[in-house]
Structure formats: structure tokens, C-alpha cells
Scaffold this active site. Structure first.
Site, PDB file in Angstrom:
ATOM      1  N   GLU A 363     -16.299  32.587  21.412  1.00 50.65           N
ATOM      2  CA  GLU A 363     -15.244  31.599  21.851  1.00 50.65           C
ATOM      3  C   GLU A 363     -15.594  30.373  22.544  1.00 50.65           C
ATOM      4  OE1 GLU A 363     -11.660  33.912  22.858  1.00 50.65           O
ATOM      5  OE2 GLU A 363     -12.372  35.717  21.874  1.00 50.65           O
TER       6      GLU A 363
HETATM    7  C1  LIG Z   1     -20.069  39.374  18.254  1.00 56.03           C
HETATM    8  C2  LIG Z   1     -19.220  38.162  17.904  1.00 56.03           C
HETATM    9  C3  LIG Z   1     -18.032  38.269  17.761  1.00 56.03           C
HETATM   10  C4  LIG Z   1     -17.566  36.954  17.317  1.00 56.03           C
HETATM   11  N1  LIG Z   1     -16.098  37.057  16.884  1.00 56.03           N
HETATM   12  C5  LIG Z   1     -15.557  35.985  16.268  1.00 56.03           C
HETATM   13  C6  LIG Z   1     -14.288  35.901  15.682  1.00 56.03           C
HETATM   14  O1  LIG Z   1     -13.397  37.025  16.088  1.00 56.03           O
HETATM   15  N2  LIG Z   1     -13.687  34.818  15.538  1.00 56.03           N
HETATM   16  C7  LIG Z   1     -14.568  33.742  15.113  1.00 56.03           C
HETATM   17  O2  LIG Z   1     -13.995  32.968  14.435  1.00 56.03           O
HETATM   18  N3  LIG Z   1     -15.798  33.665  15.336  1.00 56.03           N
HETATM   19  C8  LIG Z   1     -16.331  34.831  16.025  1.00 56.03           C
HETATM   20  N4  LIG Z   1     -17.661  34.879  16.801  1.00 56.03           N
HETATM   21  C9  LIG Z   1     -18.536  33.544  16.324  1.00 56.03           C
HETATM   22  C10 LIG Z   1     -18.739  32.876  17.698  1.00 56.03           C
HETATM   23  O3  LIG Z   1     -17.603  32.262  18.067  1.00 56.03           O
HETATM   24  C11 LIG Z   1     -19.905  31.985  17.133  1.00 56.03           C
HETATM   25  O4  LIG Z   1     -21.157  32.530  17.160  1.00 56.03           O
HETATM   26  C12 LIG Z   1     -20.178  30.626  18.590  1.00 56.03           C
HETATM   27  O5  LIG Z   1     -18.853  29.939  18.472  1.00 56.03           O
HETATM   28  C13 LIG Z   1     -21.531  30.029  18.301  1.00 56.03           C
HETATM   29  O6  LIG Z   1     -21.535  29.346  16.723  1.00 56.03           O
HETATM   30  P1  LIG Z   1     -23.005  29.712  16.054  1.00 56.03           P
HETATM   31  O7  LIG Z   1     -23.218  31.221  16.256  1.00 56.03           O
HETATM   32  O8  LIG Z   1     -22.745  29.102  14.699  1.00 56.03           O
HETATM   33  O9  LIG Z   1     -24.049  28.953  17.005  1.00 56.03           O
HETATM   34  P2  LIG Z   1     -24.363  27.519  16.789  1.00 56.03           P
HETATM   35  O10 LIG Z   1     -23.375  26.571  16.653  1.00 56.03           O
HETATM   36  O11 LIG Z   1     -25.428  27.363  15.674  1.00 56.03           O
HETATM   37  O12 LIG Z   1     -25.060  27.154  18.239  1.00 56.03           O
HETATM   38  C14 LIG Z   1     -26.487  27.476  18.434  1.00 56.03           C
HETATM   39  C15 LIG Z   1     -26.753  26.961  19.808  1.00 56.03           C
HETATM   40  O13 LIG Z   1     -26.632  25.401  19.680  1.00 56.03           O
HETATM   41  C16 LIG Z   1     -25.867  24.999  20.905  1.00 56.03           C
HETATM   42  N5  LIG Z   1     -25.283  23.785  20.356  1.00 56.03           N
HETATM   43  C17 LIG Z   1     -24.406  23.648  19.021  1.00 56.03           C
HETATM   44  N6  LIG Z   1     -24.053  22.466  19.194  1.00 56.03           N
HETATM   45  C18 LIG Z   1     -24.304  21.999  20.211  1.00 56.03           C
HETATM   46  C19 LIG Z   1     -24.002  20.512  20.838  1.00 56.03           C
HETATM   47  N7  LIG Z   1     -23.261  19.755  20.475  1.00 56.03           N
HETATM   48  N8  LIG Z   1     -24.552  20.431  22.135  1.00 56.03           N
HETATM   49  C20 LIG Z   1     -25.118  21.133  22.862  1.00 56.03           C
HETATM   50  N9  LIG Z   1     -25.459  22.558  22.331  1.00 56.03           N
HETATM   51  C21 LIG Z   1     -24.972  22.864  21.113  1.00 56.03           C
HETATM   52  C22 LIG Z   1     -24.958  26.270  21.211  1.00 56.03           C
HETATM   53  O14 LIG Z   1     -24.414  26.004  22.579  1.00 56.03           O
HETATM   54  C23 LIG Z   1     -25.957  27.458  20.765  1.00 56.03           C
HETATM   55  O15 LIG Z   1     -26.738  27.503  21.976  1.00 56.03           O
HETATM   56  C24 LIG Z   1     -18.402  35.990  17.082  1.00 56.03           C
HETATM   57  C25 LIG Z   1     -19.586  35.910  17.376  1.00 56.03           C
HETATM   58  C26 LIG Z   1     -20.259  37.033  17.717  1.00 56.03           C
HETATM   59  C27 LIG Z   1     -21.680  37.270  17.767  1.00 56.03           C
END
Ligand SMILES: Cc1cc2nc3c(=O)[nH]c(=O)nc-3n(C[C@H](O)[C@H](O)[C@H](O)COP(=O)(O)OP(=O)(O)OC[C@H]3O[C@@H](n4cnc5c(N)ncnc54)[C@H](O)[C@@H]3O)c2cc1C
Length: 379
Positions: A363
Site C-alpha cells: 500500500e
Molecule cells: C503480500 C503482498 C500483498 C499485496 N497486495 C496488493 C493488493 O492487494 N493490491 C495491489 O494492487 N497491490 C498489492 N501488492 C503490491 C504492493 O503494493 C507493491 O509490491 C508495492 O507497492 C511496491 O511495488 P513493487 O513491488 O513493484 O516495488 P518497486 O516499485 O519496484 O520498488 C522497489 C524499491 O524501489 C523503491 N522505489 C521505487 N520508486 C522509487 C522512487 N521514485 N524513489 C525512491 N524509491 C523508489 C521502492 O520503495 C522499493 O524499495 C501486494 C504486495 C505484496 C508483497
């Protein structure tokens, strides 16, 4: 917290506590190890009316306040963090946007059963290439007469496969960027809507996280949530509320870890006395209790501001960021207090530490929360 709870708040916390003690605690360790989402437990929780807490009675809700709901999530998380996020995703991420942006017909058809607990909800924004950068949606929805045709996929969806109703975001006009994203209400069973990979997770193993796949899914135009092009705004506003739920989950996990550590430190003796008699241990407990208390103030304040209809995005970001960071610190210290036994899966503190980690990620990662807060500070 020196806090006078209302009758509603006391009633919901008691319901969650009784359910936690009787239905969650006895099997949580086994379900966690088996990575088992227990449909019967979730059904029972929904039938108790825990999903309808703060929605009006006209929609099958209990008409209580948002804090009653937040305290319910917190209480459930003390016993089973996976079940607490199952409820939080259902309420904050699915029922709430239908309540805030839905038509009367959508509320009648979807919000009512969600509140009454006969349906479970989910929220699908994340895609393989659109995580933090949610604007990069690749799922598309093309208008064809009286319906839209959806194609694409979503990953990491909490309640995926288990839920009956899904809020799904898709591009209706790629040339418009975030203003070309729209939100739709999908039902499990719609032709072309299938489920892919089930995630094998580090923690919250009693919740179900799945991939959603859309292949030419025909969605009736009346299932558009809000107006076309307003999906990104709906997603961001929905996540603001969801963050208070995640913060409450983190708070509950931290409280459980502290309670376990206090108990253990009184029982475990080394050098002829209980380890809580060593100042290094008792001071750890003092720090853990203080951080939890500070987090609780932030979490409850964010919930109260949402209840009062005041802007609460920054409060929600602070609450989520702080509560999840201290949940990680507190659970890590709890493992330390348990020593080698803490590293063993025989005791619950290892689970608390694994469960706490996700609250810093989903989130909106805590890096995103810091962007929200720093943006407000520097405004
Ligand atoms: C168990 C679980 C349940 C989930 N449930 C849902 C759900 O119900 N619905 C849904 O839609 N999603 C869900 N998610 C997805 C979750 O919200 C995302 O995994 C999360 O938002 C991060 O996206 P990402 O994994 O693609 O990481 P990325 O966006 O690839 O980020 C990787 C790293 O880079 C950092 N980063 C990225 N961009 C920037 C920036 N501009 N500046 C600084 N740092 C940055 C991030 O903070 C992180 O540390 C779930 C994920 C998990 C693991």
C-alpha cells in the site's frame, strides 16, 4: 493510550478479541507453516459483521465509526496478521471505494453484500511493471458499445482467487497518462477472468496473494467505478484509507511481539535470575512499549481525521510509515529477547518478525510515505 473508548469501539474490539482467542490463535502457527488461507475462518469473521463496521446501516453496515474498524484490524493482527489484512483489503480497498465513488446501483449490488459479509473484496492496481510507479498501467480497457473489454494482468493481489468482487484499474486512454486510467468492478466468474500464480510469501501466510489474468473480459459499462479517467485518483484516495488499515495491522503485530517478549523475559532465567532483571533487557522492553504508544497515537489520529472528513493523506502516510517501521524494530527486538528460541519457529516471535516486514512494503512502500510526508513538510 489514555483513551476513552466508545461503546461501539469496545464491542468491536471484544468481538475481534474473542474471535482471535478462540478461532485464530489455536491454529495460526500451523496455518502459517502450511501457508494456508482458511476460507471457513474468513467466512466466519465476515458473518460476524466485521466488514460492515463503519458503513451506514442502509448498506448493511453497523454505522459505527472508522476507529472501531481500525481497532478491529489492530486486535485481529495480534492473533493472526494474515487474517487482519484479509479484512483490511476487503473493507478499505474494496468496500470503501464503492461507498465513496459508486452509483446507487453499485452500492446495492456490491457494497451491501460486502458489508453483510456474504461477499469478499479485493483491489487490483499492481502489475509486473507498475508497482510504485502505478501510473505505468499496461492493463487496457476498450469501450465497445455497452461494455468494456479488459486485457492484461495484475500481480500480488491480496484476497486474489478468494474474493468475489475486484476493483480493477485499467488504461482507457493511453495518450492521457494518469488521466487515462479508469476503475472497474469485476466479479469472479466473468468470462476470461482467471487466476494465475499464487505467491509463496515470507509472512502473512494465512492470507492469499494471487495473480489475476484478464483475457477479453467483457465488463458492463455500468461497472465503471466513478468516471472514465478518474481511476488513478480513486486508487490514490483508496490507498490513503488503506494505509491506516496497514498501520493498524503493524501496530497489532508489534503489540503481540511485546506481550510475548514481556512474558518470556519473566520466565527465562540465566545467571540465576529472570532475564527481565537485566537492565539491557528491561530497557529494550521500555523502548518497545514507548514506540508502540507513539504509533498508536498516529494511527488513531489518522482514523479520527478520516472520520471527521478532514484531509488525512499525510496523517495516514505518517501512521503507516511509523507504525510499520516500529513493528519491524519491535519484532526484531522480541526475537533478540528470546535469544536462540526466538530464531526457532517453535515460538511466535519469528512469525511476528516475518509478518511485520510486509507492512513496510505494501500500500505504498515506506519510501513513498516519506515522499508524501516530505512533500507536505516542504510545501
Ligand atoms: C503480500 C503482498 C500483498 C499485496 N497486495 C496488493 C493488493 O492487494 N493490491 C495491489 O494492487 N497491490 C498489492 N501488492 C503490491 C504492493 O503494493 C507493491 O509490491 C508495492 O507497492 C511496491 O511495488 P513493487 O513491488 O513493484 O516495488 P518497486 O516499485 O519496484 O520498488 C522497489 C524499491 O524501489 C523503491 N522505489 C521505487 N520508486 C522509487 C522512487 N521514485 N524513489 C525512491 N524509491 C523508489 C521502492 O520503495 C522499493 O524499495 C501486494 C504486495 C505484496 C508483497
Amino acid at each position: 493510550m489514555d483513551f476513552n473508548m466508545t461503546e461501539d469501539q469496545q464491542m468491536f474490539v471484544k468481538l475481534a478479541k474473542d474471535f482471535g482467542e478462540k478461532r485464530l490463535l489455536p491454529t495460526v502457527s500451523e496455518r502459517d507453516h502450511k501457508h494456508e488461507y482458511d476460507e471457513a475462518i474468513v467466512k466466519e469473521m465476515l458473518e460476524m459483521g466485521l466488514a460492515g463496521t463503519y458503513f451506514p446501516e442502509a448498506y448493511g453496515g453497523a454505522g459505527a465509526d472508522i476507529l472501531s474498524y481500525i481497532m478491529t484490524v489492530e486486535e485481529l493482527a495480534k492473533y493472526d496478521a494474515g487474517v487482519s489484512i484479509t479484512l483490511s483489503a476487503d473493507v478499505s480497498l474494496c468496500a470503501n471505494p464503492i461507498y465513496e465513488f459508486g452509483t446507487d446501483a453499485q452500492k446495492e449490488k456490491y457494497l451491501k453484500p460486502l458489508c453483510e459479509g456474504t461477499m469478499l473484496g479485493a483491489f487490483a492496481l499492481t502489475e509486473p511493471n507498475a508497482g510504485t510507479d502505478a501510473a505505468g498501467q499496461q492493463t487496457v480497457a476498450a469501450k465497445e458499445g455497452d461494455h468494456y473489454v479488459l486485457n492484461g494482468s495484475k500481480i500480488f493481489i491480496t484476497n486474489g482467487g478468494a474474493a468475489d468482487v475486484y476493483i480493477v484499474f485499467a488504461m482507457t486512454d493511453k495518450s492521457q497518462g494518469t488521466k487515462g486510467i479508469s476503475a472497474f468492478i469485476l466479479e469472479k466468474g466473468m468470462e476470461g477472468f482467471t487466476f494465475g500464480k499464487k505467491e509463496d510469501k515470507m509472512g502473512i501466510n494465512t492470507s492469499q496473494t494471487m495473480e489475476l489474468v484478464f483475457q477479453n473480459v467483457k465488463v458492463p459499462a455500468e461497472n465503471l467505478l466513478g468516471q472514465e479517467g478518474k481511476g488513478f485518483k480513486i486508487a490514490m484516495m483508496t490507498l490513503d484509507g488503506g494505509r491506516i488499515g496497514v498501520a493498524a495491522q503493524a501496530l497489532g503485530i508489534a503489540e503481540a511481539a511485546l506481550a510475548d517478549a514481556v512474558e518470556y523475559s519473566k520466565q527465562r532465567a540465566q545467571f540465576g535470575r529472570p532475564i527481565c532483571k537485566f537492565q539491557t533487557i528491561s530497557f529494550k522492553l521500555a523502548d518497545m512499549a514507548t514506540k508502540i504508544e507513539a504509533a498508536r497515537h498516529l494511527v488513531y489520529k489518522a482514523a479520527m481525521k478520516k472520520q471527521e472528513g478532514k484531509p488525512y493523506s499525510v496523517d495516514a502516510a505518517m501512521a503507516k510509515m511509523f507504525a510499520s517501521d516500529i513493528a519491524m524494530e519491535v519484532t526484531t527486538e522480541a526475537v533478540q529477547i528470546f535469544g536462540g528460541y526466538g530464531y526457532s519457529e517453535e515460538y511466535p516471535v519469528a512469525r511476528h518478525m516475518r509478518d511485520a516486514k510486509i507492512t513496510q512494503i505494501y500500500e505504498g512502500t515506506n519510501e513513498v510515505q516519506r515522499m508524501v510526508v516530505s512533500g507536505a513538510v516542504l510545501r
